[in-house]
Design an enzyme around this catalytic site. Structure first.
Site, PDB file in Angstrom:
ATOM      1  N   HIS A 183       0.865  -1.175   0.000  1.00  0.00           N
ATOM      2  CA  HIS A 183       0.000   0.000   0.000  1.00  0.00           C
ATOM      3  C   HIS A 183       0.903   1.227   0.000  1.00  0.00           C
ATOM      4  O   HIS A 183       2.054   1.163   0.431  1.00  0.00           O
ATOM      5  CB  HIS A 183      -0.913   0.000   1.220  1.00  0.00           C
ATOM      6  N   CYS A 189      -0.387   2.492  -4.472  1.00  0.00           N
ATOM      7  CA  CYS A 189      -1.128   3.722  -4.742  1.00  0.00           C
ATOM      8  C   CYS A 189      -0.207   4.925  -4.594  1.00  0.00           C
ATOM      9  O   CYS A 189       0.763   4.901  -3.833  1.00  0.00           O
ATOM     10  CB  CYS A 189      -2.293   3.873  -3.761  1.00  0.00           C
TER      11      CYS A 189
END
Length: 216
Positions: free
Chosen positions: A32, A72
């Protein structure tokens, strides 16, 4: 290995940067993240610039380096249209990160600055597509900028997210390069090593922990 804390990440990449490689180092970072950072399994933020800086030493100075960053870079969702942003702070951060990339290094990002990267229980669209390209005739023999450009095109024009919440969204990867010579990171691997395999299914089945569909 899964990223853990800032300390363990520094040790991991510092150690990798001191290993002997023939011509090219290839690293895949999957976690992430937000713009300029990825998160360890303990929730600690690790700056990508810190990871890149590990490969500026003498052991890697005459080697080519390629990084694939599956994470991301913000919370934005790509509708498939061009969006202009006006943020000097974000631009300064982006420039700082780009300047941290060592010479003779290419970095492939799963998505553009400010946007989310999609992940599926079977794997991310970026890594899955990379595997597909490398399994095709001629794929392993592509020069890195050609390979990354094809990866950009394939993800941008063939991927469309599904589901009630995120259905219909696109993803636009991008890459940065400071390469001063042509790089062929995967050429000749099958001929040299009969055990070489870049099969997507095998790579996905290696982790033992379960993963939920999400954006990364």
């Amino acid at each position: 290995k899964y990223l853990k804390s800032i300390y363990s990440v520094s040790l991991l990449f510092s150690s990798a940067s001191e290993q002997s490689v023939k011509e090219c180092f290839v690293g895949i970072i999957s976690s992430h993240g937000e713009e300029g950072i990825v998160f360890g399994s303990d929730g600690s933020a690790v700056r990508l610039a810190q990871i890149y800086s590990c490969f500026s030493g003498k052991a890697m100075e005459d080697k080519s380096k390629v990084f694939f960053v599956q994470a991301c870079r913000g919370a934005g969702l790509d509708e498939g249209v061009e969006v202009e942003t006006d943020s000097s702070l974000e631009q300064d951060d982006n420039v700082s990160e780009l300047l941290s990339i060592p010479i003779d290094t290419a970095v492939m990002y799963a998505t553009s600055p400010g946007y989310a990267a999609f992940m599926h229980p079977l794997g991310s669209v970026l890594i899955q597509t990379l595997c597909e390209l490398l399994e095709k005739e001629g794929g392993p023999g592509l020069e890195i900028t050609t390979l990354l450009t094809r990866l950009n095109h394939r993800v941008a024009y063939t991927f469309l997210s599904r589901g009630k919440r995120f259905g219909g969204k696109k993803q636009m990867p991008c890459f940065a390069t400071r390469c001063t010579r042509e790089v062929f990171p995967f050429v000749g691997r099958r001929a040299e090593d009969s055990s070489f395999s870049f099969t997507a299914t095998k790579l996905i089945q290696e982790p033992t922990r379960s993963r939920k569909a999400s954006i990364s």
